[in-house]
Write a protein that holds these residues in place. Structure first.
Motif, mmCIF file in Angstrom:
data_model
loop_
_atom_site.group_PDB
_atom_site.id
_atom_site.type_symbol
_atom_site.label_atom_id
_atom_site.label_comp_id
_atom_site.label_asym_id
_atom_site.label_seq_id
_atom_site.Cartn_x
_atom_site.Cartn_y
_atom_site.Cartn_z
ATOM 1 N N SER A 182 0.849 -1.195 0.000
ATOM 2 C CA SER A 182 0.000 0.000 0.000
ATOM 3 C C SER A 182 0.880 1.238 0.000
ATOM 4 C CB SER A 182 -0.920 0.023 1.227
ATOM 5 O OG SER A 182 -1.847 -1.027 1.185
ATOM 6 N N LEU A 183 0.310 2.352 -0.448
ATOM 7 C CA LEU A 183 1.027 3.630 -0.441
ATOM 8 C C LEU A 183 0.403 4.564 0.579
ATOM 9 C CD1 LEU A 183 1.323 4.291 -4.294
ATOM 10 C CD2 LEU A 183 2.945 3.096 -2.807
ATOM 11 N N TYR A 184 1.259 5.324 1.246
ATOM 12 C CA TYR A 184 0.766 6.346 2.173
ATOM 13 C C TYR A 184 1.297 7.690 1.677
ATOM 14 C CZ TYR A 184 -1.036 8.232 6.533
ATOM 15 O OH TYR A 184 -1.788 8.919 7.465
ATOM 16 N N VAL A 185 0.365 8.560 1.267
ATOM 17 C CA VAL A 185 0.733 9.877 0.732
ATOM 18 C C VAL A 185 0.392 10.935 1.784
ATOM 19 C CG1 VAL A 185 0.452 11.504 -1.172
ATOM 20 C CG2 VAL A 185 0.162 9.047 -1.575
ATOM 21 N N PRO A 186 1.399 11.515 2.440
ATOM 22 C CA PRO A 186 1.121 12.537 3.465
ATOM 23 C C PRO A 186 0.546 13.806 2.846
ATOM 24 C CG PRO A 186 3.384 11.694 3.627
ATOM 25 C CD PRO A 186 2.835 11.244 2.308
ATOM 26 N N ARG A 187 -0.311 14.459 3.593
ATOM 27 C CA ARG A 187 -0.876 15.720 3.113
ATOM 28 C C ARG A 187 0.215 16.769 3.005
ATOM 29 N NH1 ARG A 187 -2.564 19.536 7.194
ATOM 30 N NH2 ARG A 187 -1.796 18.932 9.242
ATOM 31 N N ILE A 188 -0.003 17.770 2.180
ATOM 32 C CA ILE A 188 0.965 18.852 2.023
ATOM 33 C C ILE A 188 0.881 19.772 3.238
ATOM 34 C CG2 ILE A 188 1.584 20.875 0.651
ATOM 35 C CD1 ILE A 188 0.722 19.372 -1.821
ATOM 36 N N GLU A 189 1.988 19.946 3.904
ATOM 37 C CA GLU A 189 2.025 20.770 5.109
ATOM 38 C C GLU A 189 2.071 22.256 4.743
ATOM 39 O OE1 GLU A 189 1.558 19.466 7.946
ATOM 40 O OE2 GLU A 189 1.903 17.346 7.515
ATOM 41 N N GLU A 190 1.684 23.086 5.702
ATOM 42 C CA GLU A 190 1.621 24.532 5.458
ATOM 43 C C GLU A 190 3.002 25.154 5.272
ATOM 44 O OE1 GLU A 190 -1.049 26.360 4.890
ATOM 45 O OE2 GLU A 190 -2.183 24.496 4.999
ATOM 46 N N LYS A 191 4.011 24.624 5.959
ATOM 47 C CA LYS A 191 5.352 25.215 5.900
ATOM 48 C C LYS A 191 5.949 25.074 4.500
ATOM 49 C CE LYS A 191 9.826 25.155 8.268
ATOM 50 N NZ LYS A 191 10.661 24.482 9.284
ATOM 51 N N ASN A 192 6.456 26.168 3.953
ATOM 52 C CA ASN A 192 7.100 26.197 2.631
ATOM 53 C C ASN A 192 6.199 25.655 1.524
ATOM 54 O OD1 ASN A 192 9.520 27.161 3.820
ATOM 55 N ND2 ASN A 192 10.114 25.063 4.322
ATOM 56 N N ARG A 193 4.929 25.887 1.638
ATOM 57 C CA ARG A 193 3.963 25.331 0.695
ATOM 58 C C ARG A 193 3.930 26.118 -0.613
ATOM 59 N NH1 ARG A 193 -2.125 23.580 2.374
ATOM 60 N NH2 ARG A 193 -2.750 22.728 0.385
ATOM 61 N N THR A 194 3.849 25.395 -1.733
ATOM 62 C CA THR A 194 3.725 26.039 -3.042
ATOM 63 C C THR A 194 2.593 25.430 -3.873
ATOM 64 O OG1 THR A 194 5.359 24.528 -4.019
ATOM 65 C CG2 THR A 194 6.182 26.630 -3.158
#
Length: 484
Positions: free
Chosen positions: A214-226
């Protein structure tokens, strides 16, 4: 028809089998297993318990939607023939099990025997708390619309390189090649569990892929977000118009920014005309901002919200595309347009051709004249061939000359005749299937390009255009024409 007992086998380890699952395994009912590529099948083998697997269907059917339906239909037939049967699935029957979803929709007699899902061992393996949001997705039917960058995602059913490669392409387009995700093997199975943290571009290079991958894709964090999605844009506008937001954004109304919608739409068209894809991306963003801005103003005023706008648009698209959503047959694209206009007119309650023409009042004059003529042509009020619009242009041109010769001071008459001439030219454009707005914009750009050439050439001579005679500028203009 007998009952179908749907039993969860847990995430993998035999130790995770529930007492309810073991009782059903030993119930003497006929056993069916979605896939025997699961470690708990060892319990069946060790205890000489017979079963039938549906793995053979995976080899025959590449369309997973059809595959799941076929499995459900086969189970129903077996229950009708044999009475009560057992159907075993990996994990929990109510988590990421399409066949179970289909059986529930068919309202057959079923009973769920729960089991531990693969989610708990996955979360323990990757050390993530799902409190900020978690989405479970089937890799076999994965598509870009399923992606949510603001929550963690578990993608299961990634058991071969083809599926992994397709997922890689989708994730790369959204997150970028170097975004790190987790590949989890055999979550919760002692001695076999593995977790690899890799960039997306390496996904299809993994050798150890199987039915417990299985794959686990972490959410995009607010820090340094583009990277941002549609919901993020709405959130940004809410901040800008919020209590501690931007004073200018807070002051805006539908009327105060209405002109910007037109300006941004024209800039989108300009980017398209120049084949400038990078600029098109930027200008589409600016146009989208106007839509979201108006939606937020509407929400703040208690007038409407974004869901009303998106729902209205979706319902309109469904209503006006019966050949897609209601299986109504059409022969070609012209019939599609004809049906679209008929459905639109019926929806808006137009009773006469004049009402249709009057409804175009908000359009720019050039586009409005094109559509007015289109409405008239719909009922056969049109030239039989191209000679008609060509002769009409000559006629209107002569009337312009005549109105000028009578008196230049009689502005209203000259204006009227010029309008007739432009209307006739638009009619020719319509007859030739040329968009007059696009055609005129091309000429505008061509004029600017040639004028730019003239300025550069005059500078080479140490002159300014405004200091040159008309004859000298004509020479430069003809040179410019020769360059394009």
């Amino acid at each position: 028809m007998g009952k179908i007992y749907i039993i969860g086998l847990g995430p993998g380890s035999i130790d995770h089998l529930t007492l309810g699952a073991i009782n059903r395994i030993n119930s003497k009912c006929k056993n069916f297993i979605r896939t025997e590529k699961h470690p708990t099948i060892e319990y069946f083998i060790n205890n000489n318990i017979s079963y039938k697997s549906f793995d053979y269907m995976y080899d025959k059917e590449e369309d997973f939607e059809k595959l799941y339906k076929n499995i459900a239909e086969e189970l129903i037939k077996e229950a009708e023939k044999n009475g009560n049967i057992n159907y075993f699935v990996p994990g929990n029957p109510m988590v990421a099990e399409k066949t179970v979803e289909i059986l529930i929709q068919k309202k057959v007699n079923i009973e769920i025997i729960s089991g531990m899902s693969f989610i708990e061992p996955m979360l323990e393996a990757v050390r993530r708390d799902p409190i900020n949001g978690l989405k479970i997705l089937d890799g076999a039917i994965f598509n870009p619309l399923m992606v949510d960058i603001n929550v963690d995602m578990i993608i299961t059913q990634v058991y071969n390189k083809r599926i992994m490669s397709e997922i890689k392409i989708i994730l790369s387009d959204i997150y970028g090649d170097n975004y790190n995700i987790l590949v989890v093997q055999s979550a919760g199975i002692e001695g076999h569990e593995k977790v690899n943290n890799i960039p997306i571009y390496q996904l299809d290079r993994i050798e150890d892929i199987g039915y417990l991958t299985s794959l686990y894709v972490p959410r995009i964090e607010e820090k340094n977000r583009t990277i941002y999605d549609f919901n993020d844009l709405i959130g940004l506008i809410k901040v800008l118009r919020g209590e501690d937001g931007c004073p200018w954004d807070m002051e805006q109304t539908h009327k105060s920014i209405r002109r910007t919608v037109i300006e941004e739409a024209y800039e989108v068209v300009d980017a398209i005309d120049r084949d400038d894809i990078d600029n098109l991306v930027e200008e589409l963003g600016d146009l989208l901002l106007q839509v979201i801005f108006h939606c937020e103003i509407g929400f703040d005023n208690g007038e409407f919200n974004l869901i009303e706008v998106t729902s209205g648009l979706a319902n309109k698209l469904i209503y006006r595309h019966p050949h897609i959503f209601l299986q109504k047959e059409v022969e070609n694209s012209k019939e599609v347009v004809y049906n679209w206009n008929k459905l639109k007119d019926a929806q808006r309650g137009y009773k006469t051709i004049t009402e249709k023409m009057e409804s175009l009042s908000a359009l720019p004059a050039l586009l409005k004249s094109y559509k007015i003529q289109d409405r008239a042509a719909d009922i056969g009020f049109d030239w039989p061939n191209i000679k008609g619009p060509l002769d009409k242009i000559i006629e209107e041109y002569e009337e312009v000359i005549e109105s000028i010769n009578i008196s230049l001071d009689y502005k209203d008459k000259v204006e009227e005749e010029l309008g007739d001439l432009i209307f006739a030219v638009v009619n020719l454009a319509r007859f030739l299937d040329v968009d007059p707005e696009v055609a005129l914009n091309r000429t505008n750009n061509k004029f600017i390009h040639r004028f730019k050439f003239m300025e550069k050439e005059s500078e080479k001579k140490g002159l300014k255009l405004e200091d040159m005679t008309l004859e000298e500028m004509d020479i430069l203009w003809n040179l410019a024409k020769g360059q394009s």
